[in-house]
Design an enzyme around this catalytic site. Structure first.
Site, short mmCIF file in Angstrom:
data_model
loop_
_atom_site.label_atom_id
_atom_site.label_comp_id
_atom_site.label_asym_id
_atom_site.label_seq_id
_atom_site.Cartn_x
_atom_site.Cartn_y
_atom_site.Cartn_z
NE ARG A 64 -18.15 -5.90 -0.49
CZ ARG A 64 -17.34 -6.95 -0.65
NH1 ARG A 64 -16.13 -6.78 -1.20
NH2 ARG A 64 -17.72 -8.15 -0.28
CG HIS A 68 -17.43 -5.34 4.48
ND1 HIS A 68 -17.29 -6.59 3.92
CD2 HIS A 68 -18.60 -4.85 3.98
CE1 HIS A 68 -18.31 -6.85 3.13
NE2 HIS A 68 -19.12 -5.80 3.13
CG ASN A 96 -14.41 -8.95 4.32
OD1 ASN A 96 -15.27 -8.18 3.89
ND2 ASN A 96 -14.17 -9.10 5.61
CG HIS A 195 -25.14 -1.59 -3.08
ND1 HIS A 195 -26.05 -2.53 -2.64
CD2 HIS A 195 -24.03 -1.76 -2.31
CE1 HIS A 195 -25.52 -3.23 -1.66
NE2 HIS A 195 -24.30 -2.78 -1.43
#
Length: 331
Positions: A64, A68, A96, A195
């Protein structure tokens, strides 16, 4: 010094050749550190392995984190920079903070690499390697990572809000968000497969459980039995915002295709997950990924390599940070 026309042509040719060579040298490629820091990928893998052995949740966090980072200013390690009294950095923005963890893993790898190969391996590359290693350590396929990224010098919290797709996005919004980064809808579907590992705060999907809209109290695209389970795990969404649930309850720590099977059963945790069933074309991709573990793993690795090239700094751009949390001028 003056040149005749022939001299001007020669100079123009030489300049063009030099610029072309510089551009070629600036491209990311595999084995980038083979000569300058041959232990780079081994050191990163070792640090990720130690961290994941202590807490499997770090695996999803690193994947992740890379995502990001790449979606805000490109894959330049800007998510790793700490805030200062005069600037709130990306890591402290709502998408975040406080959910993003694992920064110390990158710090530990960087410290070891600075001791072995000073100012050679960028923080952005360390993060790209770490994300790949996290996939491997949870059962996913190894894929080669292109390297040669340089580190950015700017990190602005507000930029996360306009660049990171939230879990409430529908298919059109998701597709547009990824298209703006040069990624196709198919690649978006493959990358969403990440995910299959990790956990989410209840606040990220609580809108699907209560007061969904003026017509439905509960999201009608969510399996009722699963919704009931989520309500038990998130009994009070207003006060239980810090509670977490697995994004893939069947195998939360294994990088498999269960994520897609969940979506087929209307058990996608986020709106942005279940929305992949919105059209016949995207639903077909979901079914294909659910049934083809090998194919999904290969396509996921390919999509990650492409994502890892978004807006990269190369050549003489940016810098190689000594400390991933601080721009060199302030170190």
């Amino acid at each position: 010094m003056a040149f005749g026309r022939g001299g001007e042509v020669l100079v123009a040719f030489v300049v063009a050749l030099c610029m072309s060579a510089t551009k070629l040298e600036a491209q990311l490629h595999m084995g980038y550190y083979d000569k300058t820091c041959p232990q780079a990928e081994f050191v990163v893998m070792d640090e990720v392995k130690k961290a994941v052995a202590g807490n499997i949740g770090f695996a999803a966090a690193l994947v992740r984190m890379h995502f990001h980072d790449c979606f805000v200013r490109g894959c330049d390690g800007s998510i790793l920079i700490d805030s200062t009294p005069n600037n709130m950095a990306e890591k402290d923005a709502p998408p975040n903070n406080p959910s993003m963890v694992g920064f110390e893993i990158i710090d530990n790898a960087k410290k070891r690499l600075e001791a072995e190969c000073k100012r050679t391996v960028s923080c952005a590359d360390i993060l790209a390697f770490a994300a790949r290693d996290a996939v491997v350590l949870t059962g996913g396929f190894f894929y080669k990572v292109l390297a040669g990224r340089r580190d950015g010098k700017v990190s602005i919290a507000n930029e996360t809000l306009t660049n990171l797709p939230p879990p409430s996005f529908d298919l059109n919004q998701l597709t547009q968000s990824f298209a703006q980064k040069g990624l196709s809808q198919d690649e978006m579907i493959f990358l969403s497969g990440a995910h299959t590992i990790g956990r989410s705060h209840c606040s990220s999907f609580s809108n699907r459980l209560d007061n969904f809209n003026s017509t439905f109290s509960q999201d009608p695209s969510l399996d009722p039995a699963y919704a009931g389970q989520l309500k038990q795990e998130c009994p009070n969404t207003s006060s239980g915002a810090n509670q977490v649930v697995p994004m893939d309850p069947n195998s939360p720590n294994t990088f498999d295709t269960s994520y897609y099977s969940n979506i087929l059963a209307n058990r996608g945790l986020f709106t942005s997950d279940q929305t992949l069933m919105s059209t016949p074309a995207t639903a077909a991709k979901v079914r294909q990924n659910a049934a083809d573990w090998l194919g999904f793993q290969k396509k996921f690795g390919k999509a990650m390599r492409k994502m890892g090239k978004i807006g990269v700094l190369t050549g003489s751009e940016g810098e190689i940070r000594c400390n991933c949390r601080v721009v060199n001028g302030f170190y």
